[in-house]
Structure formats: C-alpha cells, structure tokens
Design a protein around this motif. Structure first.
Motif, PDB file in Angstrom:
ATOM      1  N   GLU A   1       8.121  -9.877  12.544  1.00  0.00           N
ATOM      2  CA  GLU A   1       8.572  -8.964  12.112  1.00  0.00           C
ATOM      3  C   GLU A   1       9.090  -9.029  10.485  1.00  0.00           C
ATOM      4  N   ALA A   2       9.973 -10.448  10.590  1.00  0.00           N
ATOM      5  CA  ALA A   2      10.205 -10.732   9.169  1.00  0.00           C
ATOM      6  C   ALA A   2       9.197 -11.697   8.334  1.00  0.00           C
ATOM      7  N   GLY A   3       8.813 -12.421   9.107  1.00  0.00           N
ATOM      8  CA  GLY A   3       8.119 -13.431   8.281  1.00  0.00           C
ATOM      9  C   GLY A   3       8.771 -14.695   8.726  1.00  0.00           C
ATOM     10  N   VAL A   4      10.163 -14.725   8.710  1.00  0.00           N
ATOM     11  CA  VAL A   4      11.242 -15.469   8.243  1.00  0.00           C
ATOM     12  C   VAL A   4      11.989 -16.536   9.431  1.00  0.00           C
ATOM     13  N   PRO A   5      11.913 -17.882   9.452  1.00  0.00           N
ATOM     14  CA  PRO A   5      11.864 -18.786  11.191  1.00  0.00           C
ATOM     15  C   PRO A   5      14.151 -18.220  10.888  1.00  0.00           C
ATOM     16  N   CYS A   6      14.612 -18.527  12.083  1.00  0.00           N
ATOM     17  CA  CYS A   6      15.887 -18.022  11.778  1.00  0.00           C
ATOM     18  C   CYS A   6      16.713 -18.771  12.998  1.00  0.00           C
ATOM     19  N   LYS A   7      17.748 -18.629  12.603  1.00  0.00           N
ATOM     20  CA  LYS A   7      18.613 -19.581  14.330  1.00  0.00           C
ATOM     21  C   LYS A   7      19.705 -18.400  14.256  1.00  0.00           C
ATOM     22  N   VAL A   8      19.675 -18.174  15.575  1.00  0.00           N
ATOM     23  CA  VAL A   8      21.219 -16.606  15.901  1.00  0.00           C
ATOM     24  C   VAL A   8      22.287 -18.029  15.958  1.00  0.00           C
ATOM     25  N   ILE A   9      23.229 -17.011  15.284  1.00  0.00           N
ATOM     26  CA  ILE A   9      24.485 -17.483  15.354  1.00  0.00           C
ATOM     27  C   ILE A   9      25.724 -16.975  15.790  1.00  0.00           C
ATOM     28  N   GLY A  10      25.646 -15.804  16.238  1.00  0.00           N
ATOM     29  CA  GLY A  10      26.233 -15.001  16.925  1.00  0.00           C
ATOM     30  C   GLY A  10      25.879 -13.600  17.554  1.00  0.00           C
ATOM     31  N   LEU A  11      27.334 -13.272  18.342  1.00  0.00           N
ATOM     32  CA  LEU A  11      26.669 -12.191  19.211  1.00  0.00           C
ATOM     33  C   LEU A  11      27.407 -10.931  18.491  1.00  0.00           C
ATOM     34  N   LEU A  12      26.353  -9.611  18.087  1.00  0.00           N
ATOM     35  CA  LEU A  12      26.933  -8.563  17.461  1.00  0.00           C
ATOM     36  C   LEU A  12      28.070  -7.076  18.196  1.00  0.00           C
ATOM     37  N   ARG A  13      26.551  -6.717  18.828  1.00  0.00           N
ATOM     38  CA  ARG A  13      26.863  -6.276  20.471  1.00  0.00           C
ATOM     39  C   ARG A  13      26.258  -6.011  21.468  1.00  0.00           C
ATOM     40  N   PHE A  14      26.782  -5.784  22.320  1.00  0.00           N
ATOM     41  CA  PHE A  14      25.989  -5.372  23.805  1.00  0.00           C
ATOM     42  C   PHE A  14      25.786  -4.015  23.442  1.00  0.00           C
TER      43      PHE A  14
ATOM     44  N   GLU B   1      12.296 -22.315  -0.244  1.00  0.00           N
ATOM     45  CA  GLU B   1      12.984 -20.836   0.018  1.00  0.00           C
ATOM     46  C   GLU B   1      12.911 -20.136   0.920  1.00  0.00           C
ATOM     47  N   ALA B   2      13.082 -19.126   1.800  1.00  0.00           N
ATOM     48  CA  ALA B   2      12.657 -18.648   2.777  1.00  0.00           C
ATOM     49  C   ALA B   2      11.930 -17.397   1.915  1.00  0.00           C
ATOM     50  N   HIS B   3      10.824 -16.251   2.463  1.00  0.00           N
ATOM     51  CA  HIS B   3      10.611 -15.326   1.752  1.00  0.00           C
ATOM     52  C   HIS B   3       9.972 -14.590   2.773  1.00  0.00           C
ATOM     53  N   PRO B   4      10.276 -12.882   2.680  1.00  0.00           N
ATOM     54  CA  PRO B   4       9.739 -12.160   3.911  1.00  0.00           C
ATOM     55  C   PRO B   4       8.655 -11.987   3.848  1.00  0.00           C
ATOM     56  N   LYS B   5       7.652 -11.656   4.928  1.00  0.00           N
ATOM     57  CA  LYS B   5       6.206 -11.290   5.161  1.00  0.00           C
ATOM     58  C   LYS B   5       5.962 -10.124   3.575  1.00  0.00           C
ATOM     59  N   SER B   6       5.265 -10.315   3.156  1.00  0.00           N
ATOM     60  CA  SER B   6       4.907  -8.978   2.432  1.00  0.00           C
ATOM     61  C   SER B   6       3.262  -8.517   2.718  1.00  0.00           C
ATOM     62  N   ILE B   7       2.415  -8.699   3.786  1.00  0.00           N
ATOM     63  CA  ILE B   7       1.563  -8.936   4.195  1.00  0.00           C
ATOM     64  C   ILE B   7       1.563  -8.004   5.681  1.00  0.00           C
ATOM     65  N   PRO B   8       0.927  -6.877   5.478  1.00  0.00           N
ATOM     66  CA  PRO B   8       1.212  -6.149   7.023  1.00  0.00           C
ATOM     67  C   PRO B   8       0.720  -6.130   8.630  1.00  0.00           C
ATOM     68  N   ASN B   9       0.859  -6.768   9.238  1.00  0.00           N
ATOM     69  CA  ASN B   9       0.407  -7.111  10.489  1.00  0.00           C
ATOM     70  C   ASN B   9       1.080  -5.879  11.715  1.00  0.00           C
ATOM     71  N   PHE B  10       0.668  -6.137  12.723  1.00  0.00           N
ATOM     72  CA  PHE B  10       0.787  -5.152  14.338  1.00  0.00           C
ATOM     73  C   PHE B  10       2.019  -5.147  14.177  1.00  0.00           C
ATOM     74  N   GLU B  11       2.637  -6.441  14.046  1.00  0.00           N
ATOM     75  CA  GLU B  11       4.547  -6.511  13.908  1.00  0.00           C
ATOM     76  C   GLU B  11       5.196  -5.822  13.331  1.00  0.00           C
ATOM     77  N   SER B  12       4.845  -5.301  12.006  1.00  0.00           N
ATOM     78  CA  SER B  12       5.738  -4.645  10.976  1.00  0.00           C
ATOM     79  C   SER B  12       4.910  -4.356   9.232  1.00  0.00           C
ATOM     80  N   ALA B  13       4.934  -3.237   8.849  1.00  0.00           N
ATOM     81  CA  ALA B  13       4.543  -2.821   7.297  1.00  0.00           C
ATOM     82  C   ALA B  13       4.863  -3.987   6.379  1.00  0.00           C
ATOM     83  N   GLY B  14       5.728  -4.976   6.797  1.00  0.00           N
ATOM     84  CA  GLY B  14       6.229  -6.035   5.653  1.00  0.00           C
ATOM     85  C   GLY B  14       7.997  -6.072   5.549  1.00  0.00           C
TER      86      GLY B  14
END
Length: 168
Positions: free
Chosen positions: A31-44, A70-83
């Motif tokens: 959805e964002a086009g950015v690889p990430c790493k989970v660092i914790g839990l905010l809420r159930f 540098e991580a850049h969020p996606k800018s081209i819409p697709n099925f997952e998100s508009a950007g």
C-alpha cells in the motif's frame, strides 16, 4: 471515497499461513511502497475483550534502512492504494474528519509522535503464541479456532490494559 482520497494507515487482512507481523510488513510494501520492519505493538482492537471474534492489531513499523537508499512512498496508483505520502503530525491539522477512511490516523499518529502512546514489545511469549495461532487459524488448521480462548487469555495477562481497545 467519492473521487477524493481518504487517508489511512497501511492495513489489511492476514493471508493464509501469515503472521500478524508478516501481514503488516507486506501491507506496508503493497500500500505504501516502502519496505518496513515492525518495531512494536500499539493496540489490540477487538469486538469483545473477553472473547474476540474480530481482532485488529495495530503495529508500529519503521522503514527498513538500506545504505545509500532513501525510502520513497509509491506514487503510482494500483489495486492496493491510490498512492502514499510521508506526513508529519502537524500535517494532519489541516485535514477534516471526512478526509479519513477511519479516525485511527488522526487519533494514533499524534499520540505516537508526542510519546503519549508508546509501543509495547512483541518479543513476548504471549505474542509469539498469538502469531503461531494466527498462522494456524488462517491456514484453517483443524482445532485452531478452539485454541483462541487460551491464547487470548495469555495475551491479556501479558499486556497492560492500555494495550487493548474494545468495542464491547
């Protein structure tokens, strides 16, 4: 969305055999086009704190650091998100409630940035059991559904009340 973008955090269902952390990392990339790493839990977030049938788990993640990239969020819409866009907490001040698909970003983002909402560790035995259960449940392993009350009890005992939000 009536032709207008609505802001949201990367989110989605857990695919068969996937853990919550794996789902979060996949959804961030899709959805964002950015690889990430989970660092914790905010809420159930559950429909019933005692015996959830619907569970949303809000995890905190950060972009994976790749040397000299540098991580850049996606800018081209697709099925997952508009950007996707990077936003600072003050950027949300100009948005109205109707600009969001759900109130979570406007609620959670400033609290995380200010330190009012801190993440909880996912490096707990209870969270590991929840992850194992999620993999079995999404793979429709016989008997997995019956295990949830025991797994959930351990999660509730392992995390403080502040980690839970119930609609019941």
């Amino acid at each position: 969305a009536n032709g207008r973008p609505n802001y949201w955090l990367p989110a989605g269902r857990v695919d068969g055999g996937e853990s919550l952390v794996e789902a979060c990392e996949r959804e961030c990339l899709e959805e964002a086009g950015v690889p990430c790493k989970v660092i914790g839990l905010l809420r159930f977030m559950v429909d019933n704190l005692a015996a959830p049938r619907v569970m949303r788990v809000v995890l905190l993640s950060e972009p994976l650091v790749v040397p000299d990239v540098e991580a850049h969020p996606k800018s081209i819409p697709n099925f997952e998100s508009a950007g996707a866009v990077w936003a600072d907490a003050q950027d949300l001040d100009v948005l109205k409630d109707s600009d969001y698909r759900h109130p979570d970003p406007a609620d959670l983002y400033p609290k995380v940035v200010s330190g009012e909402l801190r993440c909880f560790s996912i490096d707990t035995e209870a969270f590991r059991h929840l992850e194992d259960w999620m993999r079995r449940a999404t793979n429709e392993v016989p008997g997995a559904e019956a295990e949830l009350p025991f797994v959930w009890k351990a999660v509730r005992e392992a995390y403080p009340r502040a980690a839970f939000h119930s609609h019941s």
